[in-house]
Design a protein around this motif. Structure first.
Motif, mmCIF file in Angstrom:
data_model
loop_
_atom_site.group_PDB
_atom_site.id
_atom_site.type_symbol
_atom_site.label_atom_id
_atom_site.label_comp_id
_atom_site.label_asym_id
_atom_site.label_seq_id
_atom_site.Cartn_x
_atom_site.Cartn_y
_atom_site.Cartn_z
ATOM 1 N N THR A 180 0.837 -1.191 0.000
ATOM 2 C CA THR A 180 0.000 0.000 0.000
ATOM 3 C C THR A 180 0.880 1.252 0.000
ATOM 4 N N LYS A 181 0.272 2.399 -0.237
ATOM 5 C CA LYS A 181 1.029 3.650 -0.221
ATOM 6 C C LYS A 181 1.666 3.880 1.139
ATOM 7 N N ASN A 206 -3.853 9.964 -4.450
ATOM 8 C CA ASN A 206 -4.548 8.862 -5.128
ATOM 9 C C ASN A 206 -3.780 8.367 -6.350
ATOM 10 N N PHE A 207 -2.465 8.633 -6.381
ATOM 11 C CA PHE A 207 -1.609 8.091 -7.432
ATOM 12 C C PHE A 207 -1.306 6.630 -7.109
ATOM 13 N N ASP A 208 -1.483 5.760 -8.092
ATOM 14 C CA ASP A 208 -1.253 4.324 -7.908
ATOM 15 C C ASP A 208 -0.182 3.872 -8.906
ATOM 16 N N PRO A 209 1.101 4.048 -8.565
ATOM 17 C CA PRO A 209 2.163 3.790 -9.545
ATOM 18 C C PRO A 209 2.294 2.339 -9.974
ATOM 19 N N ASP A 221 0.848 4.911 -15.020
ATOM 20 C CA ASP A 221 2.062 5.702 -15.080
ATOM 21 C C ASP A 221 1.744 7.151 -14.708
ATOM 22 N N ILE A 222 2.791 7.963 -14.609
ATOM 23 C CA ILE A 222 2.619 9.334 -14.134
ATOM 24 C C ILE A 222 1.754 10.156 -15.084
ATOM 25 N N PHE A 223 1.805 9.824 -16.374
ATOM 26 C CA PHE A 223 1.045 10.591 -17.352
ATOM 27 C C PHE A 223 -0.445 10.229 -17.309
ATOM 28 N N GLN A 224 -0.739 8.960 -17.027
ATOM 29 C CA GLN A 224 -2.136 8.563 -16.818
ATOM 30 C C GLN A 224 -2.699 9.233 -15.570
#
Length: 404
Positions: A37-38, A271-274, A278-281
């Motif tokens: 998890t984050k 809420n970024f889920d790497p 990806d960062i652009f999505q």
């Protein structure tokens, strides 16, 4: 150290296993494991990032800091790494169902190499100390005793303050009210809040924002979404914000996020889920747009006026005490009262810092700078001469940072 490394390698090589005793079942054989998890990524430093190798870090070389101080740095860094690796081993033992990505495994093995090299360097320094008939623990203790608080690691600073407090208690028993447990004052809390301004630093996920920035901000630059100065970009890629004095040449990635995208970006980074985008999505999904595409040419201009003002307050305080150690009261011995050459070196160092900070403040907010210039303290140049010391916002020194 070898036991930690062996166990960690076994845990990684074994792959994820389901909890509950079903490892041999059909479900267990097909089990793919759970991603971190984050919160877990943020707490597992050696899994989430590649650490600076202190043994190869030039500012910590014997030539720059001396043998004894280098030993202190290697000793403390090894202790920190040992704690982080033990924490990671315990976590993986307690959570066998965790699936590490290849990038996370690469980070661990890279950091294992750092751990080995730091330990080897510490051991080599210890052998040199012992060969001189000295004890490594006494060398370390003397380094802690002689160093100003602001040059110590957080743990060492706490230890020193605790020992100092214990000595005071022993000496002045009759005034019990003086020896109440020391608490962090409101002013100390406010100072930290000023040094690290805004929600990017205040959030419990600040380490994640920094980690994301270390890896992804350069990619945003490469795609033309933001434009970093060449030196800022180069230092970001090499992780130079971890270096001593890094704020003068390599801004904290949190400050880069803030400068280019504003404080609201940190809510969206939550809420970024790497692992699944990806960062652009992430940019597209959250409709993230830069509020400032072109970045400044100096690292200090990534700070807020509040952060710069607090740094100026700290630098001016140190500058004044090195210039006139008597002004430091009981701490005068830390400011080289009997060593004018060393004092001059520190006065020059802090003077250069002041100059760089003043220039950044003048660029960011001329009105605040004018008020600062009007009210900043004056120093008696008869104590230790220093050119243009009291110029109204003028050049106190000049610093050119170059890290190749």
């Amino acid at each position: 150290m070898d036991d930690i490394i062996k166990l960690l390698q076994e845990l990684i090589a074994g792959g994820p296993k389901p909890k509950g005793g079903i490892a041999s079942s059909a479900e267990g054989i097909e089990f793919l494991g759970k991603a971190l998890t984050k919160e877990q990524r943020g707490s597992l430093m050696i899994v989430n990032s590649r650490l600076t190798d202190a043994s190869r870090f030039k500012p910590f070389s014997v030539r720059n800091v001396g043998r004894d101080k280098r030993y202190r740095y290697m000793f403390e860094y090894e202790q920190d790494l040992s704690g982080e690796f033990n924490k990671t081993v315990e976590f993986l033992k307690e959570n066998p169902d965790i699936r590490l990505t290849q990038a996370q495994k690469d980070n661990i093995f890279y950091n294992l190499g750092v751990f080995r090299r730091v330990t080897d360097e510490k051991n080599k320094l210890e052998k040199g100390i012992i060969s001189e008939g000295k004890k490594p623990e006494e060398i370390y203790a003397s380094q802690i005793d002689e160093a100003p608080i602001d040059e110590l690691s957080f743990g060492a600073a706490l230890e020193k303050m605790f020992k100092t407090n214990e000595k005071l208690k022993k000496t002045i028993k009759e005034t019990e009210d003086i020896f109440a447990t020391e608490k962090v004052t409101d002013e100390q809390k406010l100072r930290l809040k000023r040094l690290y301004d805004g929600k990017g630093f205040e959030s419990n996920n600040s380490s994640l924002y920094r980690g994301y920035g270390s890896f992804f901000l350069s990619k945003l630059h490469d795609k033309g979404i933001i434009k970093l100065d060449d030196e800022i970009y180069k230092n970001l890629v090499k992780g130079a914000h971890h270096y001593g004095g890094g704020m003068y040449f390599a801004p904290d990635p949190i400050r880069i996020w803030r400068k280019h995208f504003g404080n609201d970006v940190f809510d969206k980074l939550d809420n970024f889920d790497p692992d699944n985008e990806d960062i652009f999505q992430w940019l597209e999904r959250n409709k993230v747009q830069p509020i400032q595409k072109d970045g400044p040419k100096t690292a200090l201009e990534y700070m807020t006026p509040t952060e710069i003002q607090q740094n100026l307050t700290d630098e001016l305080d140190a500058f004044g005490k090195y210039k006139n150690p008597e002004s430091a009261g009981d701490d005068a011995r830390f400011y080289y009262p009997d060593n004018p050459t060393q004092r001059m070196e520190r006065v020059t160092y802090h003077g250069e810092n002041i100059s760089a900070l003043e220039q950044a403040l003048q660029t960011l907010d001329p009105d605040i700078f004018r008020e600062y210039a009007r009210t900043k303290p004056k120093f008696d140049s008869k104590i230790l001469p220093f050119k243009d010391l009291n110029a109204e916002g003028g050049i106190v020194g000049l610093r050119i940072w170059s890290y190749n």
